[in-house]
Design a protein around this motif. Sequence first.
Motif, PDB file in Angstrom:
ATOM      1  N   SER A  50      -8.780  -0.454   1.940  1.00  0.00           N
ATOM      2  CA  SER A  50      -8.767   0.900   2.502  1.00  0.00           C
ATOM      3  C   SER A  50      -8.062   0.949   3.849  1.00  0.00           C
ATOM      4  CB  SER A  50     -10.196   1.430   2.625  1.00  0.00           C
ATOM      5  OG  SER A  50     -11.010   0.573   3.412  1.00  0.00           O
ATOM      6  N   VAL A  51      -6.750   0.780   3.770  1.00  0.00           N
ATOM      7  CA  VAL A  51      -5.872   0.917   4.928  1.00  0.00           C
ATOM      8  C   VAL A  51      -4.903   2.061   4.658  1.00  0.00           C
ATOM      9  CG1 VAL A  51      -6.009  -1.484   5.675  1.00  0.00           C
ATOM     10  CG2 VAL A  51      -4.310  -0.831   3.952  1.00  0.00           C
ATOM     11  N   PRO A  52      -4.246   2.602   5.697  1.00  0.00           N
ATOM     12  CA  PRO A  52      -3.242   3.631   5.454  1.00  0.00           C
ATOM     13  C   PRO A  52      -2.092   3.096   4.618  1.00  0.00           C
ATOM     14  CG  PRO A  52      -3.820   3.508   7.784  1.00  0.00           C
ATOM     15  CD  PRO A  52      -4.431   2.318   7.130  1.00  0.00           C
ATOM     16  N   GLU A  53      -1.398   4.001   3.946  1.00  0.00           N
ATOM     17  CA  GLU A  53      -0.224   3.589   3.171  1.00  0.00           C
ATOM     18  C   GLU A  53       0.731   2.828   4.080  1.00  0.00           C
ATOM     19  OE1 GLU A  53       1.844   3.230  -0.377  1.00  0.00           O
ATOM     20  OE2 GLU A  53      -0.155   4.044   0.006  1.00  0.00           O
ATOM     21  N   PRO A  54       1.101   1.605   3.701  1.00  0.00           N
ATOM     22  CA  PRO A  54       1.942   0.804   4.596  1.00  0.00           C
ATOM     23  C   PRO A  54       3.387   1.296   4.636  1.00  0.00           C
ATOM     24  CG  PRO A  54       1.609  -0.358   2.537  1.00  0.00           C
ATOM     25  CD  PRO A  54       0.737   0.867   2.480  1.00  0.00           C
ATOM     26  N   LEU A  55       4.061   0.884   5.688  1.00  0.00           N
ATOM     27  CA  LEU A  55       5.495   1.118   5.779  1.00  0.00           C
ATOM     28  C   LEU A  55       6.222   0.301   4.719  1.00  0.00           C
ATOM     29  CD1 LEU A  55       7.767   2.450   7.523  1.00  0.00           C
ATOM     30  CD2 LEU A  55       7.765   0.354   8.889  1.00  0.00           C
ATOM     31  N   GLU A  56       5.806  -0.965   4.565  1.00  0.00           N
ATOM     32  CA  GLU A  56       6.409  -1.873   3.582  1.00  0.00           C
ATOM     33  C   GLU A  56       5.331  -2.799   3.031  1.00  0.00           C
ATOM     34  OE1 GLU A  56      10.542  -2.839   5.933  1.00  0.00           O
ATOM     35  OE2 GLU A  56       8.607  -3.287   6.867  1.00  0.00           O
ATOM     36  N   THR A  57       5.496  -3.195   1.779  1.00  0.00           N
ATOM     37  CA  THR A  57       4.672  -4.238   1.178  1.00  0.00           C
ATOM     38  C   THR A  57       5.566  -5.443   0.925  1.00  0.00           C
ATOM     39  OG1 THR A  57       3.230  -2.607   0.126  1.00  0.00           O
ATOM     40  CG2 THR A  57       3.132  -4.851  -0.727  1.00  0.00           C
ATOM     41  N   VAL A  58       5.237  -6.561   1.542  1.00  0.00           N
ATOM     42  CA  VAL A  58       6.073  -7.763   1.445  1.00  0.00           C
ATOM     43  C   VAL A  58       5.520  -8.733   0.407  1.00  0.00           C
ATOM     44  CG1 VAL A  58       7.146  -9.655   2.741  1.00  0.00           C
ATOM     45  CG2 VAL A  58       6.653  -7.477   3.882  1.00  0.00           C
ATOM     46  N   PHE A  59       4.188  -8.882   0.357  1.00  0.00           N
ATOM     47  CA  PHE A  59       3.546  -9.832  -0.547  1.00  0.00           C
ATOM     48  C   PHE A  59       2.420  -9.158  -1.328  1.00  0.00           C
ATOM     49  CE2 PHE A  59       4.474 -12.470   3.356  1.00  0.00           C
ATOM     50  CZ  PHE A  59       5.608 -13.081   2.857  1.00  0.00           C
ATOM     51  N   ILE A  60       2.228  -9.636  -2.570  1.00  0.00           N
ATOM     52  CA  ILE A  60       1.046  -9.312  -3.361  1.00  0.00           C
ATOM     53  C   ILE A  60       0.474 -10.629  -3.869  1.00  0.00           C
ATOM     54  CG2 ILE A  60       0.216  -8.340  -5.534  1.00  0.00           C
ATOM     55  CD1 ILE A  60       2.011  -5.977  -5.138  1.00  0.00           C
ATOM     56  N   SER A  61      -0.842 -10.789  -3.751  1.00  0.00           N
ATOM     57  CA  SER A  61      -1.495 -12.017  -4.201  1.00  0.00           C
ATOM     58  C   SER A  61      -2.241 -11.796  -5.515  1.00  0.00           C
ATOM     59  CB  SER A  61      -2.481 -12.512  -3.137  1.00  0.00           C
ATOM     60  OG  SER A  61      -1.798 -13.023  -2.016  1.00  0.00           O
ATOM     61  N   MET A 109      -5.440   1.383  12.706  1.00  0.00           N
ATOM     62  CA  MET A 109      -5.310   1.920  11.355  1.00  0.00           C
ATOM     63  C   MET A 109      -6.044   3.253  11.214  1.00  0.00           C
ATOM     64  SD  MET A 109      -3.379  -0.179   9.593  1.00  0.00           S
ATOM     65  CE  MET A 109      -2.449  -0.380  11.142  1.00  0.00           C
ATOM     66  N   GLY A 110      -7.184   3.405  11.881  1.00  0.00           N
ATOM     67  CA  GLY A 110      -7.959   4.622  11.774  1.00  0.00           C
ATOM     68  C   GLY A 110      -8.683   4.786  10.450  1.00  0.00           C
ATOM     69  N   THR A 111      -8.924   3.683   9.747  1.00  0.00           N
ATOM     70  CA  THR A 111      -9.590   3.691   8.441  1.00  0.00           C
ATOM     71  C   THR A 111     -10.596   2.536   8.388  1.00  0.00           C
ATOM     72  OG1 THR A 111      -7.878   2.291   7.460  1.00  0.00           O
ATOM     73  CG2 THR A 111      -7.580   4.681   7.264  1.00  0.00           C
ATOM     74  N   PRO A 112     -11.469   2.479   7.360  1.00  0.00           N
ATOM     75  CA  PRO A 112     -12.467   1.404   7.306  1.00  0.00           C
ATOM     76  C   PRO A 112     -11.894   0.003   7.132  1.00  0.00           C
ATOM     77  CG  PRO A 112     -13.154   3.267   5.965  1.00  0.00           C
ATOM     78  CD  PRO A 112     -11.747   3.545   6.369  1.00  0.00           C
ATOM     79  N   CYS A 113     -10.709  -0.136   6.518  1.00  0.00           N
ATOM     80  CA  CYS A 113     -10.081  -1.452   6.318  1.00  0.00           C
ATOM     81  C   CYS A 113     -10.972  -2.377   5.479  1.00  0.00           C
ATOM     82  CB  CYS A 113      -9.728  -2.110   7.646  1.00  0.00           C
ATOM     83  SG  CYS A 113      -8.623  -1.123   8.683  1.00  0.00           S
ATOM     84  N   ALA A 114     -11.667  -1.806   4.494  1.00  0.00           N
ATOM     85  CA  ALA A 114     -12.591  -2.558   3.653  1.00  0.00           C
ATOM     86  C   ALA A 114     -11.904  -3.070   2.385  1.00  0.00           C
ATOM     87  CB  ALA A 114     -13.795  -1.689   3.281  1.00  0.00           C
ATOM     88  N   LEU A 115     -12.557  -4.032   1.711  1.00  0.00           N
ATOM     89  CA  LEU A 115     -11.968  -4.663   0.538  1.00  0.00           C
ATOM     90  C   LEU A 115     -13.059  -5.408  -0.233  1.00  0.00           C
ATOM     91  CD1 LEU A 115     -11.971  -7.808   1.743  1.00  0.00           C
ATOM     92  CD2 LEU A 115      -9.880  -7.014   2.821  1.00  0.00           C
ATOM     93  N   LYS A 116     -12.726  -5.876  -1.444  1.00  0.00           N
ATOM     94  CA  LYS A 116     -13.608  -6.774  -2.194  1.00  0.00           C
ATOM     95  C   LYS A 116     -13.337  -8.211  -1.755  1.00  0.00           C
ATOM     96  CE  LYS A 116     -13.688  -4.041  -6.487  1.00  0.00           C
ATOM     97  NZ  LYS A 116     -12.566  -3.103  -6.272  1.00  0.00           N
ATOM     98  N   TRP A 117     -14.334  -9.097  -1.916  1.00  0.00           N
ATOM     99  CA  TRP A 117     -14.105 -10.496  -1.551  1.00  0.00           C
ATOM    100  C   TRP A 117     -15.028 -11.407  -2.355  1.00  0.00           C
ATOM    101  CZ3 TRP A 117     -17.962 -13.442   0.922  1.00  0.00           C
ATOM    102  CH2 TRP A 117     -19.098 -12.724   1.350  1.00  0.00           C
ATOM    103  N   ARG A 118     -14.615 -12.676  -2.453  1.00  0.00           N
ATOM    104  CA  ARG A 118     -15.415 -13.704  -3.130  1.00  0.00           C
ATOM    105  C   ARG A 118     -14.995 -15.055  -2.560  1.00  0.00           C
ATOM    106  NH1 ARG A 118     -14.450 -12.344  -8.186  1.00  0.00           N
ATOM    107  NH2 ARG A 118     -12.549 -13.555  -8.322  1.00  0.00           N
ATOM    108  N   GLU A 119     -15.955 -15.857  -2.160  1.00  0.00           N
ATOM    109  CA  GLU A 119     -15.672 -17.169  -1.565  1.00  0.00           C
ATOM    110  C   GLU A 119     -15.938 -18.241  -2.610  1.00  0.00           C
ATOM    111  OE1 GLU A 119     -16.655 -19.478   2.632  1.00  0.00           O
ATOM    112  OE2 GLU A 119     -18.084 -18.043   1.806  1.00  0.00           O
ATOM    113  N   ALA A 120     -14.878 -18.599  -3.372  1.00  0.00           N
ATOM    114  CA  ALA A 120     -15.052 -19.543  -4.476  1.00  0.00           C
ATOM    115  C   ALA A 120     -13.920 -20.569  -4.548  1.00  0.00           C
ATOM    116  CB  ALA A 120     -15.156 -18.778  -5.799  1.00  0.00           C
ATOM    117  N   GLY A 121     -13.128 -20.679  -3.515  1.00  0.00           N
ATOM    118  CA  GLY A 121     -12.059 -21.677  -3.514  1.00  0.00           C
ATOM    119  C   GLY A 121     -11.031 -21.487  -4.613  1.00  0.00           C
ATOM    120  N   GLU A 122     -10.689 -20.236  -4.901  1.00  0.00           N
ATOM    121  CA  GLU A 122      -9.784 -19.937  -6.017  1.00  0.00           C
ATOM    122  C   GLU A 122      -8.321 -20.205  -5.677  1.00  0.00           C
ATOM    123  OE1 GLU A 122     -10.650 -16.002  -7.817  1.00  0.00           O
ATOM    124  OE2 GLU A 122     -12.462 -16.062  -6.571  1.00  0.00           O
TER     125      GLU A 122
END
Length: 261
Positions: free
Chosen positions: A159-170, A112-125
Amino acid sequence: MTIKAVVWGENIHEQTNAVVREIYPNGMHNTIAAALNTDVGIEATTATLQEPEHGLSAERLAKTDVLLWWGHKDHGAVSDEIVERVARRVWEGMGLIVLHSGHFSKPFKRLMGTPCALKWREAGERERVWVINPRHPIAAGLDENFVLENEEMYGEQFSVPEPLETVFISWFAGGEVFRSGLTWRRGAGNIFYFRPGHETYPTYHDANVHKVLRNSVRWAYNPQGTYSAIHEAPNVPVEQALEPIVERGPKLHQAGEQGYK
């Protein structure tokens, strides 16, 4: 032709955490491989961090059509030599499927060439995975959404590069959203990132997740085989130009001399 898939697992939490061991007594990697092997067109085997060369020798990778990667606790223990070996095979056409916390894995960050970072929370949601690209092969056979009752939250920005396609959003019960199914192409290789898969929840026993994994292996497979020429940078002689040309001006390199890399 049968697709040769290798499921790579870090295989640490299954050995050290009683909750994970109870959910995945045979290891997460073996659970994923078993789900893939229900497809007669896929032959899935496994590799782990603890094996020599992390189970990914050059010979084995040369015969691998699609590599699936799950890691979390010890990304840093993965040898840089193996990371470059994986990247090289992806450029040549091997498919790569990166799962859940594999977003911080060395191979994914390298490609990817980027940090690949994100927010997270471990709460069994509750996680509701929305299919926003229903005609995509990875989404074949799914309803417009499916629910995972307990999962770790991942939230934007991712923080990833713009994807070719987005298949799912959660969507998560706490309100966050996340692009949970993304594709890229690097060189000749297809890459898919799939978000669900926290180790303390039975995500890899879910039928919809199994369907996504099988679909993604078939999508990532490149039937054209290895494109080894992608690494070459030939110095083309004047006399081999497609149209007649006359050489003029000074040169840095002599005829046939290799360029700098």
